[in-house]
Design a protein around this motif. Structure first.
Motif, mmCIF file in Angstrom:
data_model
loop_
_atom_site.group_PDB
_atom_site.id
_atom_site.type_symbol
_atom_site.label_atom_id
_atom_site.label_comp_id
_atom_site.label_asym_id
_atom_site.label_seq_id
_atom_site.Cartn_x
_atom_site.Cartn_y
_atom_site.Cartn_z
ATOM 1 N N ILE A 63 -0.065 -4.994 1.209
ATOM 2 C CA ILE A 63 -0.655 -3.971 2.060
ATOM 3 C C ILE A 63 -0.293 -4.248 3.518
ATOM 4 C CG2 ILE A 63 -2.866 -3.019 2.879
ATOM 5 C CD1 ILE A 63 -2.014 -2.042 0.086
ATOM 6 N N PHE A 78 -1.484 -8.371 -3.693
ATOM 7 C CA PHE A 78 -1.903 -7.081 -3.138
ATOM 8 C C PHE A 78 -2.199 -7.188 -1.648
ATOM 9 C CE2 PHE A 78 -3.697 -5.400 -7.447
ATOM 10 C CZ PHE A 78 -2.412 -5.082 -7.828
ATOM 11 N N ARG A 79 -2.892 -8.264 -1.268
ATOM 12 C CA ARG A 79 -3.263 -8.390 0.144
ATOM 13 C C ARG A 79 -2.033 -8.575 1.028
ATOM 14 N NH1 ARG A 79 -8.967 -11.492 -1.413
ATOM 15 N NH2 ARG A 79 -9.207 -9.983 -3.086
ATOM 16 N N LEU A 126 8.037 4.477 -6.672
ATOM 17 C CA LEU A 126 6.907 3.802 -7.314
ATOM 18 C C LEU A 126 7.391 2.411 -7.703
ATOM 19 C CD1 LEU A 126 4.118 3.663 -8.754
ATOM 20 C CD2 LEU A 126 5.174 4.822 -10.701
ATOM 21 N N MET A 146 -1.215 -0.890 -19.118
ATOM 22 C CA MET A 146 -2.173 -1.087 -18.034
ATOM 23 C C MET A 146 -1.459 -1.340 -16.722
ATOM 24 S SD MET A 146 -4.650 -4.313 -17.492
ATOM 25 C CE MET A 146 -6.107 -4.146 -16.456
ATOM 26 N N ALA A 177 -2.385 -1.539 -12.200
ATOM 27 C CA ALA A 177 -3.402 -1.450 -11.154
ATOM 28 C C ALA A 177 -2.759 -0.948 -9.877
ATOM 29 C CB ALA A 177 -4.035 -2.809 -10.907
ATOM 30 N N GLU A 233 10.140 10.046 -3.778
ATOM 31 C CA GLU A 233 9.013 9.115 -3.771
ATOM 32 C C GLU A 233 9.432 7.876 -4.558
ATOM 33 O OE1 GLU A 233 5.029 11.852 -3.389
ATOM 34 O OE2 GLU A 233 5.721 11.388 -5.404
ATOM 35 N N TYR A 261 6.414 -1.191 -9.536
ATOM 36 C CA TYR A 261 5.511 -2.003 -10.356
ATOM 37 C C TYR A 261 5.828 -3.478 -10.128
ATOM 38 C CZ TYR A 261 4.332 2.036 -13.337
ATOM 39 O OH TYR A 261 3.894 3.237 -13.821
ATOM 40 N N LYS A 264 4.529 -1.076 3.497
ATOM 41 C CA LYS A 264 5.468 -0.686 2.447
ATOM 42 C C LYS A 264 5.713 0.829 2.424
ATOM 43 C CE LYS A 264 1.616 -0.581 -0.704
ATOM 44 N NZ LYS A 264 1.563 0.877 -0.772
ATOM 45 N N GLN A 265 6.889 1.188 1.956
ATOM 46 C CA GLN A 265 7.309 2.588 1.925
ATOM 47 C C GLN A 265 7.338 3.101 0.491
ATOM 48 O OE1 GLN A 265 8.308 4.385 4.980
ATOM 49 N NE2 GLN A 265 7.064 2.676 5.689
ATOM 50 N N TYR A 266 6.363 2.670 -0.314
ATOM 51 C CA TYR A 266 6.351 3.087 -1.720
ATOM 52 C C TYR A 266 4.942 3.004 -2.285
ATOM 53 C CZ TYR A 266 6.898 -2.020 -1.734
ATOM 54 O OH TYR A 266 6.765 -3.360 -1.467
ATOM 55 N N PHE A 267 4.727 3.681 -3.410
ATOM 56 C CA PHE A 267 3.468 3.536 -4.133
ATOM 57 C C PHE A 267 3.532 2.221 -4.898
ATOM 58 C CE2 PHE A 267 3.950 8.172 -3.733
ATOM 59 C CZ PHE A 267 2.780 8.449 -3.042
ATOM 60 N N MET A 268 2.465 1.457 -4.789
ATOM 61 C CA MET A 268 2.457 0.119 -5.371
ATOM 62 C C MET A 268 1.550 0.061 -6.587
ATOM 63 S SD MET A 268 0.784 -3.261 -3.752
ATOM 64 C CE MET A 268 1.323 -4.867 -4.313
ATOM 65 N N SER A 269 2.017 -0.636 -7.597
ATOM 66 C CA SER A 269 1.192 -0.837 -8.765
ATOM 67 C C SER A 269 1.536 -2.185 -9.388
ATOM 68 C CB SER A 269 1.448 0.302 -9.750
ATOM 69 O OG SER A 269 0.351 0.455 -10.595
ATOM 70 N N ALA A 270 0.594 -2.744 -10.121
ATOM 71 C CA ALA A 270 0.855 -4.023 -10.777
ATOM 72 C C ALA A 270 0.627 -3.876 -12.265
ATOM 73 C CB ALA A 270 -0.054 -5.101 -10.218
ATOM 74 N N ALA A 271 1.563 -4.411 -13.047
ATOM 75 C CA ALA A 271 1.445 -4.360 -14.506
ATOM 76 C C ALA A 271 1.426 -5.793 -15.019
ATOM 77 C CB ALA A 271 2.614 -3.584 -15.094
ATOM 78 N N PRO A 290 9.127 10.146 -9.441
ATOM 79 C CA PRO A 290 9.438 9.112 -8.454
ATOM 80 C C PRO A 290 10.546 8.194 -8.964
ATOM 81 C CG PRO A 290 7.454 8.537 -9.673
ATOM 82 C CD PRO A 290 7.847 9.918 -10.123
#
Lengths: 362, 362
Positions: free
Chosen positions: B112, B108-109, B93, A120, A122, B91, B95, B116-123, B57
């Motif tokens: 943003i 997250f807040r 990515l 998972m 997000a 690219e 986590y 940032k210079q990357y795709f962000m995701s949280a696991a 990425p």
């Protein structure tokens, strides 16, 4: 550079009696109804050899996931259908996406409890911009989110424009210029959505869009959801007359929601050109919810946008009045489609040279 | 199946005067101090051709990220150093990982806002289990997290065991059986951490571990952080004597924290066998923080675990007493390493056949 957070961002409420978590069974109905359509699309259209997931996880994204619980049901359905295509179960990676202001903490806590069969993650941010690396997704699900516009069209607030939307909060019952302003914004949003996904979805990957729409071709029709939004405006005007809020407040407010038609959305997707339309199917709802249940669901999904503009104090009064207006209206006949929901199955087009080589083999 | 949430999960506080967000400059110091070591490791050890990120990425995970802001600084440093290796920027990515109970909304807040210079995701989930698909990470960063054990060793609470830890909350000043119980749990946790990462990190990928440790070989030494934990226990016992809490409460409480030694952690990594040790370097702190600042930082990072057991009411009194004890002790001499921090650079070993084929080429 990567995430462009949209101007408008009104997250669903995660907790409490008017929360989306406790009031999303109408949307769940759509998710359940779409299950067989999605299963069929995966069975017939998903070519796991061509999308080459060897040594890579099968990657799913649910865009506009809110804080649960529908998103877990949708994802479970998809994982179940994809599993059947493989002799050996691949690893699954699922990205949950919504605005940065979404309650991801609640989402994570519910998900861990749900004994999930996937990794998972997000990804917060607006789905009108890029969220994921290139060609990293195999399946995208986006449910009841695309009718939310990224912003209210500027013209609606411009007193010198023929699209100035005085005395209304939506395009129902409005001059054509207002309808066109909404429609233009929807086209812009839909296009940026499709362009972003075209980069992110692997060729041959599938995308399921579930969205509220207007049956028939008259976009400003006062039936269904557009009619309900019109009743919302009417409640606000009543309250303005009673001095509970200002009339100027109503004039300066417009709902960033637009319900497309089948014809319109089909043309937008075709014109965009990155995805082939594999199916467009309305979901038939056999029993309409009663006024109170419907309004509680609408409140869970939409309260944020009203609260932001009019303040928290008038919310109870506003939604109480709305229940009465909806009940007194002819909007909820039993057996009708309220609100109308459309299930669209798209496939990321294969590259031209891949098609050629397939033909060569034939 | 995928995430095994650990028994103990005490997230850092995200907001308020005792929050980790506002009190993490000591940890930031470590992150900054490790910058050059990490840059050097990336420059010298990361072979971007061999880890083959073509069309994928460059993927980074920060494990135990808390809710910011140090994690963004660490990630920015890594991205900056990796960029230099590429002619054309790939690219990225990223986590962010922490326990499910971590405040990801705040993370997250803040992210943003940080352009940032990357795709962000949280696991979300425990890093002692699998979090990511196979061979999906190129770089792992784990800062000030691995000294937290996944659970308190059972023996410490067993009155019939020689490792029963009566009258203490840690292994400092304790019989050897207590030290061994802690050490065994650390070995178990470190091994499950390394095994999970061995599956997730691509061969040739790098891993940076920043952790508090005990300089020298005596693990129960009362110097540095172990000494401070011992003072914490002493404060609790004082408060028990005054009737502010129960003595049995102290007996049944043990901090799930263990500081390894260089020798011990080196042996664990070697015995695990999946990673080669490229560097182990203590971070020298030239100026020690004063007692009050140090305790505020400790409170931000550790309050959760005390609150869970002793209740919120005694927290102010407890940490006030701790400031006094630390100030009166000889634990904080200027120029000493307090608490000791260790920077370890690991590389996921290449498969044997890859090494052979490299030799063939040579």
């Amino acid at each position: 550079m990567v995430n462009r957070e949209v101007l408008e961002s009104f997250p669903m409420k995660a907790e409490g009696s008017y929360s989306y978590n406790n009031n999303s069974s109408i949307q769940r109905y759509g998710v359940n109804r779409s299950k067989t359509i999605i299963e069929q699309a995966i069975a017939e259209k998903l070519d796991i050899k061509q999308i080459s997931t060897a040594n890579r996880p099968f990657t799913i994204a649910d865009l506009g996931c809110a804080s649960g619980p529908n998103t877990f049901v949708a994802v479970k359905n998809i994982v179940g259908a994809v599993e059947l295509k493989y002799e050996q179960r691949p690893e699954f990676l699922v990205y949950f996406n919504d605005h940065v202001t979404n309650d991801f903490n609640t989402l994570f806590r519910s998900c861990i409890a749900s004994n999930k069969q996937y990794f998972m993650s997000a990804a917060p941010g607006s789905f009108h911009g890029r969220l994921f690396p290139k060609a990293s997704l195999h399946f995208v699900h986006c449910s009841f989110s695309l009718h939310w516009l990224s912003m209210v069209p500027n013209e609606l607030l411009d007193q010198t424009s023929p699209a100035w939307n005085k005395g209304r909060i939506t395009y129902g019952n409005a001059p054509n210029e207002v309808v066109m302003a909404y429609s233009k914004q929807f086209a812009k949003d839909m296009t940026s959505f499709l362009n972003a996904r075209a980069e992110e979805v692997v060729r041959g990957g599938l995308m399921v869009l579930l969205l509220s729409y207007t049956a028939g071709e008259i976009r400003s029709s006062l039936h269904g959801f557009v009619g309900i939004m019109d009743l919302m405006g009417s409640c606000l005007l009543d309250m303005a007359k009673l001095g509970l809020l200002s009339e100027a407040g109503v004039d300066s407010f417009n709902l960033p929601i637009y319900l497309t038609t089948i014809k319109e959305v089909r043309e937008l997707i075709k014109h965009n050109g990155h995805f082939s339309i594999e199916n467009i199917e309305p979901l038939i709802r056999m029993v309409a919810p009663d006024a109170e249940i419907l309004v509680t669901h609408l409140r869970a999904a939409m309260e944020g946008v009203f609260k932001e503009h009019f303040g928290n104090e008038i919310m109870d009064e506003f939604f109480k009045r709305l229940v009465k207006k909806v009940a007194a209206s002819s909007i909820l006949p039993v057996g009708n489609i309220v609100p109308g929901e459309l299930c669209i199955i798209l496939q990321r087009k294969f590259a031209l040279r891949m098609l050629c080589s397939t033909q060569d083999v034939v």
